[in-house]
Design a protein around this motif. Structure first.
Motif, PDB file in Angstrom:
ATOM      1  N   HIS A 179      68.532   8.689  63.259  1.00 52.69           N
ATOM      2  CA  HIS A 179      67.751   7.531  62.804  1.00 52.69           C
ATOM      3  C   HIS A 179      66.314   7.552  63.313  1.00 52.69           C
ATOM      4  O   HIS A 179      65.368   7.380  62.546  1.00 52.69           O
ATOM      5  CB  HIS A 179      68.457   6.227  63.183  1.00 52.69           C
ATOM      6  CG  HIS A 179      68.633   5.996  64.644  1.00 52.69           C
ATOM      7  ND1 HIS A 179      69.581   6.635  65.397  1.00 52.69           N
ATOM      8  CD2 HIS A 179      67.962   5.181  65.496  1.00 52.69           C
ATOM      9  CE1 HIS A 179      69.506   6.227  66.652  1.00 52.69           C
ATOM     10  NE2 HIS A 179      68.531   5.349  66.746  1.00 52.69           N
ATOM     11  N   THR A 335      71.687   8.054  61.321  1.00 52.47           N
ATOM     12  CA  THR A 335      72.812   8.567  62.094  1.00 52.47           C
ATOM     13  C   THR A 335      72.476   8.575  63.571  1.00 52.47           C
ATOM     14  O   THR A 335      71.306   8.560  63.961  1.00 52.47           O
ATOM     15  CB  THR A 335      73.165  10.012  61.670  1.00 52.47           C
ATOM     16  OG1 THR A 335      72.052  10.864  61.955  1.00 52.47           O
ATOM     17  CG2 THR A 335      73.496  10.090  60.193  1.00 52.47           C
ATOM     18  N   GLU A 336      73.519   8.589  64.402  1.00 56.28           N
ATOM     19  CA  GLU A 336      73.318   8.709  65.842  1.00 56.28           C
ATOM     20  C   GLU A 336      73.071  10.169  66.197  1.00 56.28           C
ATOM     21  O   GLU A 336      72.229  10.482  67.036  1.00 56.28           O
ATOM     22  CB  GLU A 336      74.550   8.172  66.574  1.00 56.28           C
ATOM     23  CG  GLU A 336      74.425   8.163  68.109  1.00 56.28           C
ATOM     24  CD  GLU A 336      74.821   9.491  68.744  1.00 56.28           C
ATOM     25  OE1 GLU A 336      74.256   9.843  69.792  1.00 56.28           O
ATOM     26  OE2 GLU A 336      75.679  10.187  68.172  1.00 56.28           O
ATOM     27  N   ARG A 337      73.808  11.079  65.565  1.00 57.63           N
ATOM     28  CA  ARG A 337      73.626  12.503  65.804  1.00 57.63           C
ATOM     29  C   ARG A 337      72.291  12.955  65.217  1.00 57.63           C
ATOM     30  O   ARG A 337      71.873  12.473  64.169  1.00 57.63           O
ATOM     31  CB  ARG A 337      74.750  13.310  65.182  1.00 57.63           C
ATOM     32  CG  ARG A 337      76.090  13.108  65.856  1.00 57.63           C
ATOM     33  CD  ARG A 337      77.098  14.110  65.347  1.00 57.63           C
ATOM     34  NE  ARG A 337      78.367  14.009  66.056  1.00 57.63           N
ATOM     35  CZ  ARG A 337      79.273  14.976  66.098  1.00 57.63           C
ATOM     36  NH1 ARG A 337      79.036  16.120  65.456  1.00 57.63           N
ATOM     37  NH2 ARG A 337      80.398  14.816  66.755  1.00 57.63           N
TER      38      ARG A 337
END
Length: 446
Positions: A179, A335-337
């Motif tokens: 993100h 996304t977190e990844r």
């Protein structure tokens, strides 16, 4: 002009780096770790502190430090006229995407072997022109499709090629951009606006489409469809609590926002972290003062919901190959990844499921599964950066394009597949890949 195809094995391959930003530094770090194999001898970089840092790191002679690639090329041409030798064996092209074509064409004509950062260029015509120029020059050509060269993906490729799991029938591949990484590069950064760079499927995920094409080879893409949009990073999605603030440093909601420029840039620097991403927004080493100044006046301090970005933050691509196999690819910003791709490869007699660090191979015939964790040998992209530059250096040393496992025509084909996918997204049609490629090449010859 004569062309030296190989270099002496007793001497390191010499490299000129055009563009000493993040990607230029990433590739050139290999020279510091393997000085017997590779040496950076010349650079072109307009930013004074970035230039100075690179020159000092590689102990570059002051006569081989240039502000522009044109100056570097002119010096090389002059040296060739006098002593019959270029300044270096090869050039790493790591300037902004829209500049790739003119730099590659100029150095290819002068006989330099070339490693070009992805993408080849930002439009179809330039990519086709680059293929023609590199083929005419007959030089070694490396493309910044680094995913092919990581130990993880090389291990997967070996299994695919071995045929031990049968025919590769389908792939499901996801690129979680991250993100705040997406906000940094594709909302506030150099790749935020298509008119100034290119669409995000090309600038972020062209090497994902390439690795899919690589795995399904010798099958080729026959049809492609795509959907996507700019869904989140726009004014309509701005939190009401942020009010009329257009900059993070002036926003009362900043501490609650995942895209706070203070969190992304200032807080890491205040804790002594001088690396990415803060080191990309200032010239030289980041500190509290210069980062704060950048956030007050530059794009990296703007609210992500008030920025001038216009590229997709989510996109799906569906591919059909000449073998009848299929693949789906998803690029998603939120996304977190960060860039830790998830992949599922489905074969006639088994499957591979991986997360860019570890993958599990299951053979349906034996019912057994085995986990693999290839060693990350350093550099970015799971070792792909070092994998590419080390392979390129060896290809230049030996004069063997085949060591790279690809060439400029192969790179063009995967790029044209990406352009075809974007055509599908924009026009709402299924695109015939072979026809798209035929028309692209015909247009250049007209």
């Amino acid at each position: 002009m004569g062309l030296d195809v190989t270099t002496s094995s007793a001497q390191p391959v010499t490299i000129a780096v055009v563009g000493c930003g993040q990607r230029g530094k990433a590739y050139s770090t290999y020279a510091l770790q393997e000085p017997a194999k590779c040496k950076v001898v010349a650079i072109a970089e307009p930013r004074p502190k970035t230039q100075k840092s690179m020159a000092e790191a590689h102990a570059i002679d002051r006569t081989l430090i240039f502000e522009t690639w044109q100056d570097l090329l002119k010096a090389s041409e002059d040296a060739f006229k006098i002593v019959g030798k270029r300044l270096a064996d090869a050039v790493v092209v790591a300037v902004q995407d829209h500049m790739h074509l003119e730099v590659v064409l100029a150095f290819a004509e002068h006989g330099y072997h070339i490693l070009c950062e992805k993408p080849m260029s930002t439009n179809v015509e330039d990519c086709v022109a680059m293929e023609a120029a590199v083929k005419k020059a007959g030089v070694i050509f490396g493309m910044g499709h680094v995913l092919r060269y990581s130990p993880y993906n090389k291990a997967i490729t070996e299994i695919v090629r071995s045929g031990t799991l049968g025919q590769l029938m389908n792939a499901v591949h996801v690129e979680p951009v991250g993100h705040w990484h997406f906000a940094h590069s594709y909302v506030r950064g150099s790749w935020a606006r298509e008119a100034e760079s290119c669409f995000s499927l090309m600038t972020k995920s062209s090497h994902d489409i390439d690795i899919l094409c690589h795995w399904f080879s010798p099958g080729t893409p026959t049809r492609v469809s795509s959907f996507g949009s700019l869904l989140h990073f726009r004014k309509e999605a701005k939190p009401l609590e942020a009010g009329g603030s257009s900059r993070c440093l002036d926003c009362s909601y900043e501490s609650h926002c995942p895209y706070s420029a203070k969190k992304i840039y200032l807080e890491p620097v205040s804790k002594g972290d001088k690396g990415w991403p803060a080191n990309t927004i200032v010239d030289g080493l980041p500190d509290i003062e210069n980062v704060t100044a950048a956030l007050r006046s530059g794009p990296y301090g703007q609210c992500v919901y008030e920025s001038a970005n216009d590229v997709c933050d989510n996109q799906v691509v569906n591919l059909e190959f000449s073998t009848g196999a299929t693949a789906s690819f998803t690029m998603i910003a939120t996304t977190e990844r960060i860039c830790e791709r998830q992949t599922r490869l489905h074969f006639s007699h088994g499957e591979i499921v991986g997360d860019m660090r570890t993958f599990t191979v299951t053979d349906f015939r034996t019912g057994k599964s085995k986990q693999h964790t290839p060693k990350d040998e350093g550099g970015g992209h799971g070792g792909g950066d070092f994998g590419l530059i080390s392979t390129f250096v060896e290809a230049v040393r030996t004069g063997r394009q085949g060591l790279l496992g690809t060439d400029v025509s192969d790179a063009l084909r995967s790029h044209l597949t990406v352009f075809a996918a974007e055509k599908s997204r924009r026009e709402g049609i299924v695109v015939d890949c072979a026809e798209f490629q035929r028309l692209a090449k015909e247009k250049l010859s007209d």
